[in-house]
Design a protein around this motif. Structure first.
Motif, PDB file in Angstrom:
ATOM      1  N   ILE A   1     -49.947  16.017 104.820  1.00 43.85           N
ATOM      2  CA  ILE A   1     -48.884  16.749 104.153  1.00 43.85           C
ATOM      3  C   ILE A   1     -48.250  15.845 103.095  1.00 43.85           C
ATOM      4  N   VAL A   2     -47.943  16.460 101.957  1.00 47.09           N
ATOM      5  CA  VAL A   2     -47.318  15.721 100.850  1.00 47.09           C
ATOM      6  C   VAL A   2     -45.998  16.398 100.508  1.00 47.09           C
ATOM      7  N   LEU A   3     -44.892  15.695 100.755  1.00 48.25           N
ATOM      8  CA  LEU A   3     -43.586  16.206 100.346  1.00 48.25           C
ATOM      9  C   LEU A   3     -43.283  15.613  98.973  1.00 48.25           C
ATOM     10  N   PRO A   4     -42.979  16.460  97.988  1.00 49.43           N
ATOM     11  CA  PRO A   4     -42.747  15.906  96.650  1.00 49.43           C
ATOM     12  C   PRO A   4     -41.507  15.010  96.591  1.00 49.43           C
ATOM     13  N   ALA A   5     -41.513  14.070  95.652  1.00 47.09           N
ATOM     14  CA  ALA A   5     -40.316  13.256  95.410  1.00 47.09           C
ATOM     15  C   ALA A   5     -39.168  14.194  95.077  1.00 47.09           C
ATOM     16  N   GLY A   6     -38.004  13.924  95.644  1.00 45.90           N
ATOM     17  CA  GLY A   6     -36.806  14.696  95.293  1.00 45.90           C
ATOM     18  C   GLY A   6     -36.558  15.932  96.134  1.00 45.90           C
TER      19      GLY A   6
ATOM     20  N   THR B   1     -36.838   4.118 101.761  1.00 46.71           N
ATOM     21  CA  THR B   1     -35.391   4.362 101.733  1.00 46.71           C
ATOM     22  C   THR B   1     -35.046   5.832 101.575  1.00 46.71           C
ATOM     23  N   PRO B   2     -34.258   6.378 102.516  1.00 49.19           N
ATOM     24  CA  PRO B   2     -33.793   7.750 102.325  1.00 49.19           C
ATOM     25  C   PRO B   2     -32.534   7.768 101.463  1.00 49.19           C
ATOM     26  N   ILE B   3     -32.413   8.771 100.625  1.00 45.29           N
ATOM     27  CA  ILE B   3     -31.187   8.975  99.853  1.00 45.29           C
ATOM     28  C   ILE B   3     -30.578  10.262 100.416  1.00 45.29           C
ATOM     29  N   ASP B   4     -29.460  10.110 101.095  1.00 46.83           N
ATOM     30  CA  ASP B   4     -28.915  11.234 101.858  1.00 46.83           C
ATOM     31  C   ASP B   4     -28.179  12.241 100.972  1.00 46.83           C
ATOM     32  N   ARG B   5     -28.187  13.478 101.445  1.00 47.89           N
ATOM     33  CA  ARG B   5     -27.370  14.494 100.828  1.00 47.89           C
ATOM     34  C   ARG B   5     -25.936  14.296 101.327  1.00 47.89           C
ATOM     35  N   PRO B   6     -24.878  14.547 100.556  1.00 45.13           N
ATOM     36  CA  PRO B   6     -24.925  15.168  99.235  1.00 45.13           C
ATOM     37  C   PRO B   6     -25.055  14.180  98.081  1.00 45.13           C
ATOM     38  N   GLY B   7     -24.998  12.862  98.375  1.00 43.24           N
ATOM     39  CA  GLY B   7     -25.028  11.876  97.300  1.00 43.24           C
ATOM     40  C   GLY B   7     -26.249  12.010  96.400  1.00 43.24           C
ATOM     41  N   ALA B   8     -27.329  12.552  96.953  1.00 44.10           N
ATOM     42  CA  ALA B   8     -28.576  12.621  96.202  1.00 44.10           C
ATOM     43  C   ALA B   8     -28.584  13.727  95.142  1.00 44.10           C
ATOM     44  N   ASP B   9     -27.596  14.631  95.198  1.00 48.97           N
ATOM     45  CA  ASP B   9     -27.602  15.775  94.271  1.00 48.97           C
ATOM     46  C   ASP B   9     -27.659  15.348  92.807  1.00 48.97           C
ATOM     47  N   ASP B  10     -26.999  14.222  92.500  1.00 55.15           N
ATOM     48  CA  ASP B  10     -26.924  13.777  91.094  1.00 55.15           C
ATOM     49  C   ASP B  10     -28.031  12.797  90.729  1.00 55.15           C
ATOM     50  N   HIS B  11     -28.887  12.514  91.680  1.00 54.90           N
ATOM     51  CA  HIS B  11     -29.956  11.533  91.450  1.00 54.90           C
ATOM     52  C   HIS B  11     -30.992  12.103  90.483  1.00 54.90           C
ATOM     53  N   SER B  12     -31.487  11.255  89.572  1.00 54.78           N
ATOM     54  CA  SER B  12     -32.448  11.744  88.569  1.00 54.78           C
ATOM     55  C   SER B  12     -33.718  12.288  89.227  1.00 54.78           C
ATOM     56  N   VAL B  13     -34.107  11.706  90.366  1.00 49.44           N
ATOM     57  CA  VAL B  13     -35.308  12.167  91.083  1.00 49.44           C
ATOM     58  C   VAL B  13     -35.122  13.614  91.553  1.00 49.44           C
ATOM     59  N   ARG B  14     -33.912  13.917  91.993  1.00 50.10           N
ATOM     60  CA  ARG B  14     -33.589  15.279  92.436  1.00 50.10           C
ATOM     61  C   ARG B  14     -33.638  16.237  91.239  1.00 50.10           C
ATOM     62  N   LYS B  15     -33.055  15.798  90.134  1.00 49.40           N
ATOM     63  CA  LYS B  15     -33.033  16.656  88.930  1.00 49.40           C
ATOM     64  C   LYS B  15     -34.459  16.898  88.412  1.00 49.40           C
ATOM     65  N   ASP B  16     -35.263  15.850  88.431  1.00 44.97           N
ATOM     66  CA  ASP B  16     -36.662  15.994  87.984  1.00 44.97           C
ATOM     67  C   ASP B  16     -37.402  16.994  88.878  1.00 44.97           C
ATOM     68  N   TYR B  17     -37.159  16.901  90.184  1.00 50.06           N
ATOM     69  CA  TYR B  17     -37.806  17.837  91.123  1.00 50.06           C
ATOM     70  C   TYR B  17     -37.394  19.275  90.793  1.00 50.06           C
ATOM     71  N   LEU B  18     -36.089  19.497  90.607  1.00 49.23           N
ATOM     72  CA  LEU B  18     -35.611  20.861  90.321  1.00 49.23           C
ATOM     73  C   LEU B  18     -36.194  21.362  89.002  1.00 49.23           C
ATOM     74  N   ASN B  19     -36.294  20.481  88.020  1.00 54.10           N
ATOM     75  CA  ASN B  19     -36.887  20.881  86.734  1.00 54.10           C
ATOM     76  C   ASN B  19     -38.356  21.267  86.902  1.00 54.10           C
ATOM     77  N   ARG B  20     -39.082  20.485  87.706  1.00 55.32           N
ATOM     78  CA  ARG B  20     -40.503  20.811  87.942  1.00 55.32           C
ATOM     79  C   ARG B  20     -40.626  22.152  88.660  1.00 55.32           C
ATOM     80  N   MET B  21     -39.759  22.380  89.631  1.00 55.35           N
ATOM     81  CA  MET B  21     -39.809  23.650  90.369  1.00 55.35           C
ATOM     82  C   MET B  21     -39.502  24.828  89.428  1.00 55.35           C
ATOM     83  N   ALA B  22     -38.490  24.635  88.578  1.00 53.99           N
ATOM     84  CA  ALA B  22     -38.103  25.713  87.645  1.00 53.99           C
ATOM     85  C   ALA B  22     -39.236  26.011  86.675  1.00 53.99           C
ATOM     86  N   ALA B  23     -39.982  24.977  86.317  1.00 52.02           N
ATOM     87  CA  ALA B  23     -41.102  25.153  85.374  1.00 52.02           C
ATOM     88  C   ALA B  23     -42.350  25.676  86.081  1.00 52.02           C
ATOM     89  N   GLY B  24     -42.281  25.758  87.391  1.00 54.82           N
ATOM     90  CA  GLY B  24     -43.406  26.282  88.174  1.00 54.82           C
ATOM     91  C   GLY B  24     -44.574  25.329  88.244  1.00 54.82           C
TER      92      GLY B  24
END
Ligand code: KMT
Ligand code: NI
Length: 182
Positions: free
Chosen positions: A127-132, A158-181
């Motif tokens: 199983i592969v969980l994507p970054a972010g 290293t885990p980056i816990d929620r909610p602190g991770a919401d503003d992390h660039s890795v999280r934003k990149d993941y959401l952008n990739r998901m939005a782009a399909g």
């Protein structure tokens, strides 16, 4: 991946039980990918080292490091504490890649609508969980899982816990990739 389903998040439930609601909505592999980016590959654990699929996945992911983690009451130091840490919702800056050699457990991942999908993993699952992606892990009530951890580069767990991770660039990149399909 035996099954994946939208889990019952009632806090009174034991998270190590399946947590299936009365009318469980299952999530087929393709839908899981579309809604979370999680990839899944079946690989026979008895013959993985000569399996060209396994080699191809490692090559594609740029894997340079692998080790084995065995989570059980007898083999894992500070078992209770450690499984609590695994179960805290977090992201990583890199993909979390696990190949299950024995035993079973649950990876919970947030889908694109922030709902928890529970993925039951067993032997022969890669199983592969994507970054972010927000996720967590728990052993099931059998208290045993043995998995290979695969990593591209020097391993960072290293885990980056929620909610602190919401503003992390890795999280934003993941959401952008998901939005782009993608
Ligand atoms: C993790 O990072 O959550 C783990 O490695 C859990 C055990 S492997 C299935
Ligand atoms: Ni993790």
């Amino acid at each position: 991946m035996v099954q994946a389903w939208y889990m019952d998040t009632d806090e009174s439930l034991n998270c190590r039980e399946p947590c299936k609601p009365e009318n469980t909505v299952y999530v087929p592999q393709e839908e899981l990918y579309e809604k979370s980016g999680v990839e899944y590959f079946p690989i026979d654990a008895a013959t993985y080292d000569t399996n060209p699929d396994y080699t191809a996945i490692k090559k594609k992911k740029g894997i340079t490091y692998e080790d084995t983690i065995e989570v059980s009451r007898t083999t894992f130091p500070n078992y209770e504490e450690k499984i609590k840490i695994f179960f805290k919702e977090h992201i990583h800056a890199d993909e979390e890649i696990r190949f299950i050699e024995a035993g079973s457990g649950y990876f919970d991942v947030r889908d694109c609508d922030d709902k928890w999908i529970r993925i039951q993993v067993v032997k022969d699952d890669l199983i592969v969980l994507p970054a972010g992606i927000y996720h967590r892990f728990t052993p099931d009530t059998a208290d045993y899982i043995k998995a290979k951890r695969l990593f591209a580069g020097d391993p960072v767990w290293t885990p980056i816990d929620r909610p602190g991770a919401d503003d992390h660039s890795v999280r934003k990149d993941y959401l952008n990739r998901m939005a782009a399909g993608s």
